[in-house]
Design a protein around this motif. Structure first.
Motif, PDB file in Angstrom:
ATOM      1  N   ASN A  13       0.851  -1.192   0.000  1.00 15.00           N
ATOM      2  CA  ASN A  13       0.000   0.000   0.000  1.00 15.00           C
ATOM      3  C   ASN A  13       0.880   1.232   0.000  1.00 15.00           C
ATOM      4  O   ASN A  13       1.822   1.331   0.789  1.00 15.00           O
ATOM      5  N   LEU A  14       0.545   2.190  -0.877  1.00  9.41           N
ATOM      6  CA  LEU A  14       1.297   3.440  -0.973  1.00  9.41           C
ATOM      7  C   LEU A  14       0.341   4.616  -1.053  1.00  9.41           C
ATOM      8  O   LEU A  14      -0.665   4.554  -1.761  1.00  9.41           O
ATOM      9  N   LYS A  15       0.679   5.677  -0.359  1.00 13.63           N
ATOM     10  CA  LYS A  15      -0.096   6.911  -0.417  1.00 13.63           C
ATOM     11  C   LYS A  15       0.103   7.522  -1.803  1.00 13.63           C
ATOM     12  O   LYS A  15       1.168   7.383  -2.404  1.00 13.63           O
ATOM     13  N   CYS A  16      -0.939   8.195  -2.293  1.00  8.54           N
ATOM     14  CA  CYS A  16      -0.870   8.713  -3.654  1.00  8.54           C
ATOM     15  C   CYS A  16      -1.787   9.924  -3.803  1.00  8.54           C
ATOM     16  O   CYS A  16      -2.843   9.994  -3.170  1.00  8.54           O
ATOM     17  N   ASP A  17      -1.379  10.870  -4.637  1.00  3.08           N
ATOM     18  CA  ASP A  17      -2.255  11.976  -5.009  1.00  3.08           C
ATOM     19  C   ASP A  17      -3.515  11.370  -5.635  1.00  3.08           C
ATOM     20  O   ASP A  17      -3.405  10.461  -6.472  1.00  3.08           O
ATOM     21  N   PRO A  18      -4.714  11.839  -5.259  1.00  4.58           N
ATOM     22  CA  PRO A  18      -5.939  11.221  -5.770  1.00  4.58           C
ATOM     23  C   PRO A  18      -6.024  11.135  -7.297  1.00  4.58           C
ATOM     24  O   PRO A  18      -6.428  10.098  -7.831  1.00  4.58           O
ATOM     25  N   ASN A  19      -5.640  12.183  -8.003  1.00  3.04           N
ATOM     26  CA  ASN A  19      -5.710  12.138  -9.472  1.00  3.04           C
ATOM     27  C   ASN A  19      -4.745  11.105 -10.039  1.00  3.04           C
ATOM     28  O   ASN A  19      -5.083  10.365 -10.966  1.00  3.04           O
ATOM     29  N   GLU A  20      -3.549  11.062  -9.481  1.00  2.00           N
ATOM     30  CA  GLU A  20      -2.577  10.084  -9.949  1.00  2.00           C
ATOM     31  C   GLU A  20      -2.999   8.662  -9.573  1.00  2.00           C
ATOM     32  O   GLU A  20      -2.768   7.721 -10.331  1.00  2.00           O
ATOM     33  N   ALA A  21      -3.628   8.517  -8.416  1.00  3.11           N
ATOM     34  CA  ALA A  21      -4.061   7.191  -7.973  1.00  3.11           C
ATOM     35  C   ALA A  21      -4.977   6.552  -9.018  1.00  3.11           C
ATOM     36  O   ALA A  21      -4.795   5.389  -9.395  1.00  3.11           O
ATOM     37  N   PHE A  22      -5.931   7.316  -9.505  1.00  5.41           N
ATOM     38  CA  PHE A  22      -6.862   6.781 -10.506  1.00  5.41           C
ATOM     39  C   PHE A  22      -6.154   6.505 -11.830  1.00  5.41           C
ATOM     40  O   PHE A  22      -6.420   5.503 -12.490  1.00  5.41           O
ATOM     41  N   ALA A  23      -5.229   7.375 -12.217  1.00  6.96           N
ATOM     42  CA  ALA A  23      -4.497   7.170 -13.470  1.00  6.96           C
ATOM     43  C   ALA A  23      -3.653   5.896 -13.408  1.00  6.96           C
ATOM     44  O   ALA A  23      -3.613   5.129 -14.383  1.00  6.96           O
ATOM     45  N   LEU A  24      -2.974   5.673 -12.280  1.00  2.00           N
ATOM     46  CA  LEU A  24      -2.144   4.467 -12.143  1.00  2.00           C
ATOM     47  C   LEU A  24      -2.988   3.198 -12.199  1.00  2.00           C
ATOM     48  O   LEU A  24      -2.561   2.179 -12.750  1.00  2.00           O
ATOM     49  N   ARG A  25      -4.192   3.260 -11.645  1.00  2.00           N
ATOM     50  CA  ARG A  25      -5.084   2.093 -11.697  1.00  2.00           C
ATOM     51  C   ARG A  25      -5.497   1.789 -13.126  1.00  2.00           C
ATOM     52  O   ARG A  25      -5.704   0.622 -13.487  1.00  2.00           O
ATOM     53  N   ASP A  26      -5.635   2.835 -13.944  1.00  2.00           N
ATOM     54  CA  ASP A  26      -5.970   2.637 -15.355  1.00  2.00           C
ATOM     55  C   ASP A  26      -4.787   2.089 -16.145  1.00  2.00           C
ATOM     56  O   ASP A  26      -4.956   1.299 -17.067  1.00  2.00           O
ATOM     57  N   LEU A  27      -3.579   2.519 -15.781  1.00  2.45           N
ATOM     58  CA  LEU A  27      -2.375   2.115 -16.515  1.00  2.45           C
ATOM     59  C   LEU A  27      -1.918   0.695 -16.192  1.00  2.45           C
ATOM     60  O   LEU A  27      -1.434  -0.019 -17.069  1.00  2.45           O
ATOM     61  N   PHE A  28      -2.030   0.301 -14.937  1.00  2.00           N
ATOM     62  CA  PHE A  28      -1.464  -0.971 -14.495  1.00  2.00           C
ATOM     63  C   PHE A  28      -2.540  -1.849 -13.852  1.00  2.00           C
ATOM     64  O   PHE A  28      -3.175  -1.442 -12.884  1.00  2.00           O
ATOM     65  N   GLU A  29      -2.678  -3.046 -14.362  1.00  2.00           N
ATOM     66  CA  GLU A  29      -3.631  -3.996 -13.789  1.00  2.00           C
ATOM     67  C   GLU A  29      -3.266  -4.348 -12.351  1.00  2.00           C
ATOM     68  O   GLU A  29      -4.139  -4.658 -11.535  1.00  2.00           O
ATOM     69  N   ALA A  30      -1.973  -4.281 -12.022  1.00  2.00           N
ATOM     70  CA  ALA A  30      -1.491  -4.646 -10.684  1.00  2.00           C
ATOM     71  C   ALA A  30      -1.570  -3.485  -9.689  1.00  2.00           C
ATOM     72  O   ALA A  30      -1.046  -3.594  -8.582  1.00  2.00           O
ATOM     73  N   VAL A  31      -2.215  -2.394 -10.068  1.00  2.00           N
ATOM     74  CA  VAL A  31      -2.463  -1.289  -9.135  1.00  2.00           C
ATOM     75  C   VAL A  31      -3.967  -1.216  -8.930  1.00  2.00           C
ATOM     76  O   VAL A  31      -4.738  -1.053  -9.874  1.00  2.00           O
ATOM     77  N   ILE A  32      -4.376  -1.384  -7.676  1.00  2.00           N
ATOM     78  CA  ILE A  32      -5.797  -1.401  -7.331  1.00  2.00           C
ATOM     79  C   ILE A  32      -6.045  -0.397  -6.204  1.00  2.00           C
ATOM     80  O   ILE A  32      -5.097   0.061  -5.565  1.00  2.00           O
ATOM     81  N   PRO A  33      -7.306  -0.061  -5.939  1.00  3.55           N
ATOM     82  CA  PRO A  33      -7.583   0.834  -4.798  1.00  3.55           C
ATOM     83  C   PRO A  33      -6.994   0.265  -3.507  1.00  3.55           C
ATOM     84  O   PRO A  33      -6.971  -0.948  -3.308  1.00  3.55           O
ATOM     85  N   GLY A  34      -6.513   1.129  -2.648  1.00  2.49           N
ATOM     86  CA  GLY A  34      -5.834   0.721  -1.424  1.00  2.49           C
ATOM     87  C   GLY A  34      -6.635  -0.248  -0.580  1.00  2.49           C
ATOM     88  O   GLY A  34      -7.720   0.089  -0.115  1.00  2.49           O
ATOM     89  N   TYR A  35      -6.106  -1.447  -0.389  1.00  5.29           N
ATOM     90  CA  TYR A  35      -6.782  -2.464   0.406  1.00  5.29           C
ATOM     91  C   TYR A  35      -6.758  -2.061   1.873  1.00  5.29           C
ATOM     92  O   TYR A  35      -5.694  -1.818   2.444  1.00  5.29           O
ATOM     93  N   HIS A  36      -7.920  -1.971   2.488  1.00  8.07           N
ATOM     94  CA  HIS A  36      -8.089  -1.555   3.883  1.00  8.07           C
ATOM     95  C   HIS A  36      -7.590  -0.138   4.143  1.00  8.07           C
ATOM     96  O   HIS A  36      -7.174   0.185   5.251  1.00  8.07           O
ATOM     97  N   MET A  37      -7.610   0.692   3.104  1.00  7.90           N
ATOM     98  CA  MET A  37      -7.127   2.067   3.220  1.00  7.90           C
ATOM     99  C   MET A  37      -8.161   3.001   2.584  1.00  7.90           C
ATOM    100  O   MET A  37      -9.087   2.550   1.923  1.00  7.90           O
TER     101      MET A  37
END
Length: 128
Positions: A58-82
């Motif tokens: 789990n890594l902290k992320c800027d909200p806009n970048e968080a969504f972009a990374l989830r779109d770019l990489f299948e292995a990036v998902i919304p923070g589990y238990h975060m």
């Protein structure tokens, strides 16, 4: 990047430390007592529904970048238990380039440091 490489990189950050507030299965990485990453096998040390044993970080992320990374990489998902707006889970399955994972770690560390007191920020920035 595997879990051991991730741990070494996380602990290379100035004044970073490791803690186990959720039990031995979940490594929590902190700077000045504030969490900037977690590392565990699957879902908080339990693996996933199919019994896979990939490490999840789990890594902290800027909200806009968080969504972009989830779109770019299948292995990036919304923070589990975060807070899913501010945290991503990166599944360390080899599908994301090491440099990109290091960049995500750097960003998480920087976001947490930016919320520390000016005094604490200065003591950390001296080491960067």
């Amino acid at each position: 990047m595997n879990a051991q490489q991730a741990e070494v990189y996380l602990l290379s950050k100035p004044e970073s430390s490791i803690d186990y507030p959720f039990g031995d299965e979940v490594k929590v990485f902190k700077v000045k007592g504030k969490m900037f990453a977690t590392l565990a096998i699957g879902k908080m040390g339990k693996g996933d529904d199919e019994g896979k044993q990939d490490w999840w970080m789990n890594l902290k992320c800027d909200p806009n970048e968080a969504f972009a990374l989830r779109d770019l990489f299948e292995a990036v998902i919304p923070g589990y238990h975060m807070n899913k707006k501010h945290w991503n889970t990166v599944i360390l399955n080899g599908s994301i380039p090491v440099g990109e994972i290091e960049r995500m770690i750097d960003n998480s560390f920087s976001l947490v440091v930016s919320k520390l007191s000016k005094k604490d920020q200065k003591s950390i920035l001296l080491h960067l």
